[in-house]
Motif scaffolding. Sequence first.
Motif, PDB file in Angstrom:
ATOM      1  N   ASP A   2      -3.022  -2.209   4.040  1.00 29.49           N
ATOM      2  CA  ASP A   2      -2.538  -2.078   5.410  1.00 29.49           C
ATOM      3  C   ASP A   2      -2.749  -3.368   6.184  1.00 29.49           C
ATOM      4  N   TYR A   3      -1.678  -3.874   6.696  1.00 30.77           N
ATOM      5  CA  TYR A   3      -1.755  -5.078   7.511  1.00 30.77           C
ATOM      6  C   TYR A   3      -1.587  -4.737   8.980  1.00 30.77           C
ATOM      7  N   LYS A   4      -2.235  -5.522   9.820  1.00 28.41           N
ATOM      8  CA  LYS A   4      -1.978  -5.489  11.243  1.00 28.41           C
ATOM      9  C   LYS A   4      -1.084  -6.681  11.556  1.00 28.41           C
ATOM     10  N   ILE A   5      -0.189  -6.458  12.462  1.00 32.43           N
ATOM     11  CA  ILE A   5       0.717  -7.538  12.859  1.00 32.43           C
ATOM     12  C   ILE A   5       0.361  -7.964  14.282  1.00 32.43           C
ATOM     13  N   PHE A  40       8.051  -2.728  15.527  1.00 27.78           N
ATOM     14  CA  PHE A  40       6.911  -2.431  14.647  1.00 27.78           C
ATOM     15  C   PHE A  40       6.243  -1.135  15.083  1.00 27.78           C
ATOM     16  N   LYS A  41       6.135  -0.930  16.389  1.00 29.11           N
ATOM     17  CA  LYS A  41       5.551   0.316  16.913  1.00 29.11           C
ATOM     18  C   LYS A  41       6.350   1.513  16.434  1.00 29.11           C
ATOM     19  N   LEU A  43       8.063   1.811  13.888  1.00 35.29           N
ATOM     20  CA  LEU A  43       7.880   1.986  12.442  1.00 35.29           C
ATOM     21  C   LEU A  43       6.469   2.450  12.096  1.00 35.29           C
ATOM     22  N   GLY A  44       5.617   2.559  13.114  1.00 33.78           N
ATOM     23  CA  GLY A  44       4.252   3.037  12.885  1.00 33.78           C
ATOM     24  C   GLY A  44       3.333   1.987  12.304  1.00 33.78           C
ATOM     25  N   ILE A  45       3.694   0.719  12.463  1.00 37.00           N
ATOM     26  CA  ILE A  45       2.867  -0.378  11.944  1.00 37.00           C
ATOM     27  C   ILE A  45       1.951  -0.863  13.074  1.00 37.00           C
ATOM     28  N   PRO A  46       0.638  -0.989  12.809  1.00 40.48           N
ATOM     29  CA  PRO A  46      -0.277  -1.457  13.849  1.00 40.48           C
ATOM     30  C   PRO A  46       0.138  -2.846  14.336  1.00 40.48           C
ATOM     31  N   VAL A  47       0.349  -2.965  15.623  1.00 43.82           N
ATOM     32  CA  VAL A  47       0.857  -4.230  16.156  1.00 43.82           C
ATOM     33  C   VAL A  47       0.233  -4.517  17.512  1.00 43.82           C
ATOM     34  N   ASN A  75      -6.785  -8.707   6.959  1.00 48.08           N
ATOM     35  CA  ASN A  75      -5.423  -8.255   6.675  1.00 48.08           C
ATOM     36  C   ASN A  75      -4.574  -8.268   7.945  1.00 48.08           C
TER      37      ASN A  75
END
Length: 97
Positions: A2-5, A40-41, A43-47, A75
Amino acid sequence: MDYKIIIDPGHGGNDPGASGNGIIEKDLTLKISNYMYNRFKELGIPVFITRSTDETLSPTERVNRIKEYAGNDKNVVVVSNHINAGGSIGKIVMARI
Ligand SMILES: [Zn+2]
């Protein structure tokens, strides 16, 4: 993994960056960055975004905000958006911190 952007709109506030053809870099980087952040939000990606308004950020403040969000997490992908004038047609700089 899991990456944070982290999205970093270049320039802002007292620092307009490059300008030409009625375009001011700080405004365009903010527009692009806010779009990326929202996407990104969705898509549920931590940003995280370093600035979401037209504010002046010193390099130190920029890095402090990134560190506050990311801590010691390795990450993390930082996307610093710039729209260059002159020799190149713009670039996205990506770096792992
Ligand atoms: Zn720039």
